[in-house]
Design a protein around this motif. Structure first.
Motif, PDB file in Angstrom:
ATOM      1  N   MET A  96      94.784 128.210   1.555  1.00 17.15           N
ATOM      2  CA  MET A  96      93.415 128.640   1.200  1.00 17.15           C
ATOM      3  C   MET A  96      92.998 129.804   2.097  1.00 17.15           C
ATOM      4  SD  MET A  96      91.509 127.521  -1.253  1.00 17.15           S
ATOM      5  CE  MET A  96      91.617 125.790  -1.673  1.00 17.15           C
ATOM      6  N   PRO A  97      92.606 130.951   1.536  1.00 14.40           N
ATOM      7  CA  PRO A  97      92.326 132.123   2.367  1.00 14.40           C
ATOM      8  C   PRO A  97      90.952 132.078   3.020  1.00 14.40           C
ATOM      9  CG  PRO A  97      91.950 132.643   0.060  1.00 14.40           C
ATOM     10  CD  PRO A  97      92.336 131.195   0.120  1.00 14.40           C
ATOM     11  N   PHE A 138      80.714 152.166   5.774  1.00 18.20           N
ATOM     12  CA  PHE A 138      80.112 152.154   4.438  1.00 18.20           C
ATOM     13  C   PHE A 138      79.330 150.854   4.276  1.00 18.20           C
ATOM     14  CE2 PHE A 138      84.623 150.916   4.369  1.00 18.20           C
ATOM     15  CZ  PHE A 138      84.530 149.589   3.967  1.00 18.20           C
ATOM     16  N   PRO A 139      78.298 150.853   3.409  1.00 14.44           N
ATOM     17  CA  PRO A 139      77.574 149.609   3.140  1.00 14.44           C
ATOM     18  C   PRO A 139      78.370 148.730   2.174  1.00 14.44           C
ATOM     19  CG  PRO A 139      76.577 151.426   1.929  1.00 14.44           C
ATOM     20  CD  PRO A 139      77.726 152.016   2.698  1.00 14.44           C
ATOM     21  N   LEU A 140      77.972 147.479   2.050  1.00 16.99           N
ATOM     22  CA  LEU A 140      78.695 146.547   1.172  1.00 16.99           C
ATOM     23  C   LEU A 140      77.854 146.179  -0.040  1.00 16.99           C
ATOM     24  CD1 LEU A 140      80.263 144.162   3.864  1.00 16.99           C
ATOM     25  CD2 LEU A 140      81.471 145.879   2.461  1.00 16.99           C
ATOM     26  N   ALA A 141      78.421 146.411  -1.221  1.00 23.71           N
ATOM     27  CA  ALA A 141      77.794 145.901  -2.436  1.00 23.71           C
ATOM     28  C   ALA A 141      78.233 144.454  -2.564  1.00 23.71           C
ATOM     29  CB  ALA A 141      78.268 146.690  -3.651  1.00 23.71           C
ATOM     30  N   ALA A 142      77.290 143.552  -2.759  1.00 23.86           N
ATOM     31  CA  ALA A 142      77.677 142.143  -2.849  1.00 23.86           C
ATOM     32  C   ALA A 142      76.691 141.330  -3.668  1.00 23.86           C
ATOM     33  CB  ALA A 142      77.793 141.533  -1.449  1.00 23.86           C
ATOM     34  N   PRO A 143      77.156 140.765  -4.768  1.00 22.23           N
ATOM     35  CA  PRO A 143      76.366 139.752  -5.468  1.00 22.23           C
ATOM     36  C   PRO A 143      76.794 138.395  -4.917  1.00 22.23           C
ATOM     37  CG  PRO A 143      78.292 140.262  -6.773  1.00 22.23           C
ATOM     38  CD  PRO A 143      78.421 141.043  -5.480  1.00 22.23           C
ATOM     39  N   SER A 144      76.211 137.325  -5.424  1.00 28.36           N
ATOM     40  CA  SER A 144      76.619 135.999  -4.968  1.00 28.36           C
ATOM     41  C   SER A 144      78.071 135.736  -5.386  1.00 28.36           C
ATOM     42  CB  SER A 144      75.687 134.946  -5.562  1.00 28.36           C
ATOM     43  OG  SER A 144      75.583 135.125  -6.960  1.00 28.36           O
ATOM     44  N   ALA A 145      78.795 134.994  -4.532  1.00 26.09           N
ATOM     45  CA  ALA A 145      80.238 134.801  -4.732  1.00 26.09           C
ATOM     46  C   ALA A 145      80.523 133.589  -5.626  1.00 26.09           C
ATOM     47  CB  ALA A 145      80.932 134.651  -3.381  1.00 26.09           C
ATOM     48  N   ASN A 146      80.080 133.693  -6.881  1.00 25.72           N
ATOM     49  CA  ASN A 146      80.307 132.610  -7.838  1.00 25.72           C
ATOM     50  C   ASN A 146      80.550 133.225  -9.209  1.00 25.72           C
ATOM     51  OD1 ASN A 146      77.217 133.079  -7.293  1.00 25.72           O
ATOM     52  ND2 ASN A 146      77.406 132.569  -9.458  1.00 25.72           N
ATOM     53  N   GLN A 175      83.629 126.743   1.381  1.00 30.26           N
ATOM     54  CA  GLN A 175      84.390 125.881   0.466  1.00 30.26           C
ATOM     55  C   GLN A 175      83.899 126.029  -0.982  1.00 30.26           C
ATOM     56  OE1 GLN A 175      87.209 124.174   1.357  1.00 30.26           O
ATOM     57  NE2 GLN A 175      87.388 123.938  -0.874  1.00 30.26           N
ATOM     58  N   HIS A 176      82.569 126.172  -1.167  1.00 34.33           N
ATOM     59  CA  HIS A 176      82.056 126.415  -2.525  1.00 34.33           C
ATOM     60  C   HIS A 176      82.725 127.651  -3.136  1.00 34.33           C
ATOM     61  CE1 HIS A 176      77.863 124.410  -1.623  1.00 34.33           C
ATOM     62  NE2 HIS A 176      78.820 123.515  -1.809  1.00 34.33           N
ATOM     63  N   LEU A 231      85.404 134.895   4.419  1.00 33.28           N
ATOM     64  CA  LEU A 231      84.960 134.862   5.815  1.00 33.28           C
ATOM     65  C   LEU A 231      83.996 133.686   5.949  1.00 33.28           C
ATOM     66  CD1 LEU A 231      85.167 136.436   8.510  1.00 33.28           C
ATOM     67  CD2 LEU A 231      83.189 137.781   7.748  1.00 33.28           C
ATOM     68  N   ASP A 232      84.365 132.742   6.826  1.00 37.61           N
ATOM     69  CA  ASP A 232      83.587 131.499   6.935  1.00 37.61           C
ATOM     70  C   ASP A 232      82.548 131.613   8.040  1.00 37.61           C
ATOM     71  OD1 ASP A 232      82.606 128.948   7.002  1.00 37.61           O
ATOM     72  OD2 ASP A 232      84.559 127.959   7.203  1.00 37.61           O
ATOM     73  N   GLY A 233      81.281 131.597   7.661  1.00 32.83           N
ATOM     74  CA  GLY A 233      80.205 131.664   8.652  1.00 32.83           C
ATOM     75  C   GLY A 233      79.379 130.393   8.653  1.00 32.83           C
ATOM     76  N   GLY A 234      79.967 129.293   8.160  1.00 36.21           N
ATOM     77  CA  GLY A 234      79.231 128.025   8.136  1.00 36.21           C
ATOM     78  C   GLY A 234      78.269 127.961   6.966  1.00 36.21           C
ATOM     79  N   PRO A 235      77.553 126.831   6.855  1.00 38.14           N
ATOM     80  CA  PRO A 235      76.598 126.685   5.745  1.00 38.14           C
ATOM     81  C   PRO A 235      75.442 127.672   5.869  1.00 38.14           C
ATOM     82  CG  PRO A 235      76.905 124.601   6.946  1.00 38.14           C
ATOM     83  CD  PRO A 235      77.578 125.665   7.751  1.00 38.14           C
ATOM     84  N   CYS A 236      74.987 128.206   4.745  1.00 38.44           N
ATOM     85  CA  CYS A 236      73.889 129.179   4.762  1.00 38.44           C
ATOM     86  C   CYS A 236      72.604 128.517   5.259  1.00 38.44           C
ATOM     87  CB  CYS A 236      73.661 129.747   3.371  1.00 38.44           C
ATOM     88  SG  CYS A 236      75.113 130.579   2.730  1.00 38.44           S
ATOM     89  N   THR A 237      71.844 129.232   6.084  1.00 35.01           N
ATOM     90  CA  THR A 237      70.652 128.623   6.677  1.00 35.01           C
ATOM     91  C   THR A 237      69.419 128.711   5.782  1.00 35.01           C
ATOM     92  OG1 THR A 237      70.241 130.705   7.818  1.00 35.01           O
ATOM     93  CG2 THR A 237      71.398 128.982   9.057  1.00 35.01           C
TER      94      THR A 237
END
Ligand code: AMP
Ligand code: MG
Length: 345
Positions: A1-2, A156-164, A175-176, A189-195
Motif C-alpha cells: 500500500m503506497p 508551483f501551487p497544487l491543484a487538488a480536489p478531494s481524494a475520492n 486509509q479512506h 502522504l499520511d498526515g493522520g485524521p483530518c482535524t
C-alpha cells in the motif's frame, strides 16, 4: 500500500508530474502541479471527475496568490467611467475594485491558513483545465503542517480536489484514500485524521452582481466571514454548475440516505436494518453512530465522513440522519447530509 510520511518523496513525484494524495485539515486532497496540464489531467482520470468540475488551487503564501489570481481583472468592469449623474443613482458604480481586493486580503489575513476557499479572477498561469474554462480560480491556503511544508518545498501551487471517486464521500484518513484510489495513485502522504473533517467554505466575488456569494458552506462558518466583509449572498443556481460542490447529489454513500426527524424515519423503515447518524444520543436502531456525545458541533463535523463511510460499508439497508443545529459547522454538516440524501438520477 503506497502510504507513508515522506514529504520529500511526495515532492519528487509532484515535480515529475505525478499525482499524490495529501493531508489537509479539511479532507484529503488529490494533488498535482497546478501549472502542468498533463499532471492535472491525471487527477480527473483517477477521480473519474467530469471536466466541468473545477479544482481548488492550494498555495503556501500570499505571494503565491499573486501568481494565480489576477486582481487586475477585477478592473475590467471598471474601465467604464460613469457620469456624475449615473454615479449618484447607482451605488454599484461607486464601489472600487480595490475594495474587493482589500476584502479578499482581509479574509486571507483572518482565515488563512484554514478552511476558506476564495474564488477570484484567474491569472493566465492557471491552465483552463484547472478552472474548467472559467475565468475565475478557487484558491486556498491549507492549515495542515505537512501540506504547508510540501507546498513550500515546491515552486508551483497544487491543484487538488478531494481524494475520492467523483460524487462519493470525501476521505478524512489516508486509509479512506487507499480504500478507493490506492491502486490508481503512486503515493498517499499520511498526515493522520483530518482535524476539521468537512471541506472548505467556498465564497466568490461575482462581478455582475457586485457581491460576495456562498458556493458551498464548509469548515469556516459564514457568520465569521460576514463579520469581516458584511453580507454574503447566495450563489444563483444555474444549469451549468459554476460550482459542482453545489450539485444536488454529491458527497453521497451508495446506500440510500434520509435526513429528518429520526423517530418518524425509523417508523417509516420498520423491519429494515437501519443505521442512524446522530448528534448526541443513540436511537432504537440496528446501529447508531453518535458523532459527539458532548454536543460539540466541530467534533461532529470531524467524525461525519468516517461515520458515513463505515455505515455505507456495514450490513445496514438504509442510513437515517438527524438534522443538526445550524450553528457553526452545523450548516456544513446539514449541507453534506442533505446532498448525500438527494436522489441520484
Ligand atoms: P472539491 O475539492 O472536490 O471539494 O471540489 C472543489 C469545488 O470547488 C468544486 O466542486 C467547485 O464547487 C468549487 N470551485 C472550484 N473552482 C471554482 C470556481 N472557479 N468557481 C466556483 N466554484 C469553484
Ligand atoms: Mg469533492
Amino acid at each position: 500500500m503506497p502510504i507513508g510520511t515522506d514529504i520529500n518523496h511526495a515532492a519528487e513525484l509532484l515535480r515529475k508530474g505525478e499525482v499524490v494524495a495529501i493531508p489537509t485539515e479539511t479532507v484529503y486532497g488529490l494533488a498535482a502541479n497546478a501549472y502542468n496540464e498533463a499532471a492535472v489531467l491525471k487527477i480527473f482520470q483517477a477521480k473519474q471527475r467530469p471536466a466541468f468540475d473545477p479544482l481548488i488551487v492550494h498555495v503556501h503564501s500570499l505571494e503565491q496568490v499573486q501568481e494565480v489570481v489576477s486582481f487586475q481583472r477585477l478592473r475590467r468592469a471598471d474601465t467604464y467611467r460613469p457620469t456624475p449623474a449615473e454615479t449618484t443613482v447607482t451605488k454599484r458604480t461607486l464601489r472600487g475594485d480595490d475594495d474587493t481586493r482589500k476584502e479578499a486580503e482581509a479574509l486571507m489575513a483572518k482565515f488563512w491558513p484554514g478552511p476558506l476557499t476564495l474564488v477570484l479572477p484567474k491569472s493566465d498561469r492557471v491552465p483552463d483545465l484547472v478552472t474548467s474554462g472559467l475565468d475565475t480560480v478557487a484558491v486556498r491556503m491549507p492549515a495542515h503542517p505537512m501540506a504547508l511544508e510540501l507546498l513550500r518545498s515546491l515552486d508551483f501551487p497544487l491543484a487538488a480536489p478531494s481524494a475520492n471517486p467523483f460524487g462519493y464521500v470525501s476521505p478524512t484518513t489516508a486509509q479512506h484514500v487507499a480504500d478507493q484510489l490506492g491502486e490508481k495513485i503512486p503515493y498517499i502522504l499520511d498526515g493522520g485524521p483530518c482535524t476539521v473533517g468537512v471541506e472548505s467554505t467556498i465564497i466568490g466575488w461575482e462581478s455582475d452582481a457586485e457581491q460576495w456569494v456562498l458556493y458551498r458552506p464548509g469548515g469556516t462558518p459564514v457568520s465569521e466571514i460576514e463579520a469581516v466583509i458584511g453580507t454574503v449572498g447566495q450563489a444563483k443556481k444555474s444549469v451549468l454548475p459554476a460550482s459542482p460542490g453545489t450539485l444536488e447529489s454529491h458527497y453521497a454513500p451508495r446506500k440510500p440516505v434520509f435526513i429528518g426527524d429520526v423517530k418518524s424515519l425509523l417508523k417509516e423503515h420498520t423491519g429494515q436494518r437501519t443505521a442512524v447518524i446522530a448528534f448526541t444520543e443513540k436511537h432504537e436502531a440496528w446501529r447508531t453512530e453518535v458523532l459527539s456525545p458532548k454536543g460539540n458541533i466541530a467534533e461532529a463535523a470531524r467524525r461525519l465522513f468516517a461515520a458515513l463511510r463505515s455505515l455505507d460499508a456495514s450490513e445496514a439497508n438504509v442510513i437515517l440522519a438527524e438534522i443538526f443545529p445550524q450553528e457553526g459547522l452545523g450548516a456544513a454538516i446539514n449541507d453534506r447530509l442533505r446532498r448525500a440524501s438527494a436522489k441520484r438520477s
